[in-house]
Write an enzyme that holds these catalytic residues in place. Structure first.
Site, PDB file in Angstrom:
ATOM      1  N   CYS A 214      -0.026   2.612  -4.633  1.00  0.00           N
ATOM      2  CA  CYS A 214      -0.640   3.897  -4.752  1.00  0.00           C
ATOM      3  C   CYS A 214       0.289   5.289  -4.530  1.00  0.00           C
ATOM      4  CB  CYS A 214      -1.800   4.103  -4.198  1.00  0.00           C
ATOM      5  SG  CYS A 214      -3.012   2.830  -4.123  1.00  0.00           S
TER       6      CYS A 214
ATOM      7  N   HIS B 147       0.780  -1.141  -0.080  1.00  0.00           N
ATOM      8  CA  HIS B 147       0.058   0.126   0.070  1.00  0.00           C
ATOM      9  C   HIS B 147       0.799   1.239  -0.103  1.00  0.00           C
ATOM     10  CE1 HIS B 147      -3.993  -1.610   0.363  1.00  0.00           C
ATOM     11  NE2 HIS B 147      -3.834  -2.204   1.383  1.00  0.00           N
TER      12      HIS B 147
END
Length: 346
Positions: A266, A210
């Protein structure tokens, strides 16, 4: 595809940070010599998407995996004869075939001719080979991913064919059998990667997990936000901000060291805050292929004052102006996008 590789920042991180004035200094009037003095090493970084995009899991014959890692390795399995621009174009095509809108991005510390050959090792390899690979699936959490361990295993196999060896690799996975990808372990691995590195050494850093965007804590970001990596224990100890990545992974490296990075998460487009960028959008790709341009764009958000401040806090090299190295960061993600994670069937 699966879920996006984005973690919303807890509201507690935002408290006390709103309303801060920005002391940003962009690329205007920054000379190449000043950049070389601040960033001595040669780094290449791929990121899978822009900062405002999400990264998804993709499905491949070998199992789940990140869209950035998958597209890069699938392209490199098809051919080893790429320039920087043709590799980015191949990644873009593979992502599009999978239904992903992510736009890969390349960031560098120097101007780079995008038509020169892609490489994952030093231009004149004669030194050590060392790699850190991090895959976090956040097993059992609400933010669980499915492909990050596979990403690391596939990247490891690729690097073994490029001159790297297992005894020069450090793998961090939340699988119970490898070193845990906690914040402290990730920071220690970043430091280990560059310790003692000298001219001619080839270093590689791969992160699959992440990423997030959180309020800037020191006024160095033009958009008021820091990009950050999300360690396994982020709920307890917080995130790894872009400034920490730059300081720990990059700024201590000496002239002549080659660092290649792949950030499959991301908000990875400007995770290293480098001075030059190339977004693999259709028009930009066409311009390079047709010969209308060949170089990188200046990153208007690059803050030389902040970089020099970080160098000063680190103590800096004895002769800062003596270190003049190419630092190429391959970012598959633009800083305004979010990378996707791709799944493959076993």
């Amino acid at each position: 595809g699966g879920g996006g590789r984005w973690t919303p920042s807890p509201s507690s991180w935002a408290q006390g940070l709103r309303g801060k004035s920005l002391a940003h200094t962009g690329m205007a009037f920054v000379s190449g010599d000043q950049i070389k003095a601040a960033i001595p090493a040669s780094v290449v970084m791929f990121s899978g998407c822009k900062d405002d995009q999400t990264s998804a899991d993709v499905q491949n014959p070998g199992g789940a995996g990140g869209a950035c890692t998958n597209s890069m390795l699938e392209a490199l399995e098809q051919s080893s004869d790429y320039s920087w621009v043709t590799l980015l174009m191949a990644m873009r095509q593979i992502l599009a075939r999978g239904g992903f809108s992510q736009i890969p991005m390349l960031s560098t510390s120097r101007q780079l001719d995008l038509n020169t050959p892609y490489r994952a090792v030093h231009e004149q390899p004669g030194g050590a080979f060392r790699a850190v690979m991090i895959g976090i699936n956040y097993v059992g959490s609400a933010n669980q991913l499915s492909g990050c361990h596979n990403d690391v295993k596939r990247m490891q196999q690729y690097l073994l064919g490029q001159g790297y060896a297992e005894d020069g690799m450090r793998l961090l996975l939340d699988d119970g059998s490898h070193e845990s990808p906690s914040k402290s372990n990730i920071m220690a691995a970043m430091k280990w990667l560059g310790e003692g590195a000298r001219a001619g050494d080839s270093l590689f850093f791969h992160y699959s997990g992440h990423g997030t965007s959180i309020p800037d804590d020191n006024g160095d970001e033009a958009d008021g936000m820091d990009e950050a990596l999300v360690p396994l224990d982020f709920n307890e100890v917080g995130f790894i901000r872009d400034d920490d990545v730059l300081k720990t992974l990059v700024l201590g490296l000496a002239e002549g060291v080659q660092l290649t990075c792949v950030m499959d998460c991301c908000h990875s487009g400007t995770i290293m805050d480098l001075p030059y960028i190339f977004k693999a959008q259709d028009e930009a790709l066409d311009d390079v292929i047709s010969g209308r341009r060949s170089g990188m764009d200046e990153n208007g958000a690059f803050n030389l004052n902040e970089v020099m401040g970080l160098v000063a806090l680190m103590g800096g090299p004895d002769d800062l102006m003596g270190f003049l190295a190419c630092f190429v960061q391959i970012l598959g993600c633009l800083a305004t996008q979010i990378c996707a994670s791709s799944s493959t069937t076993n």
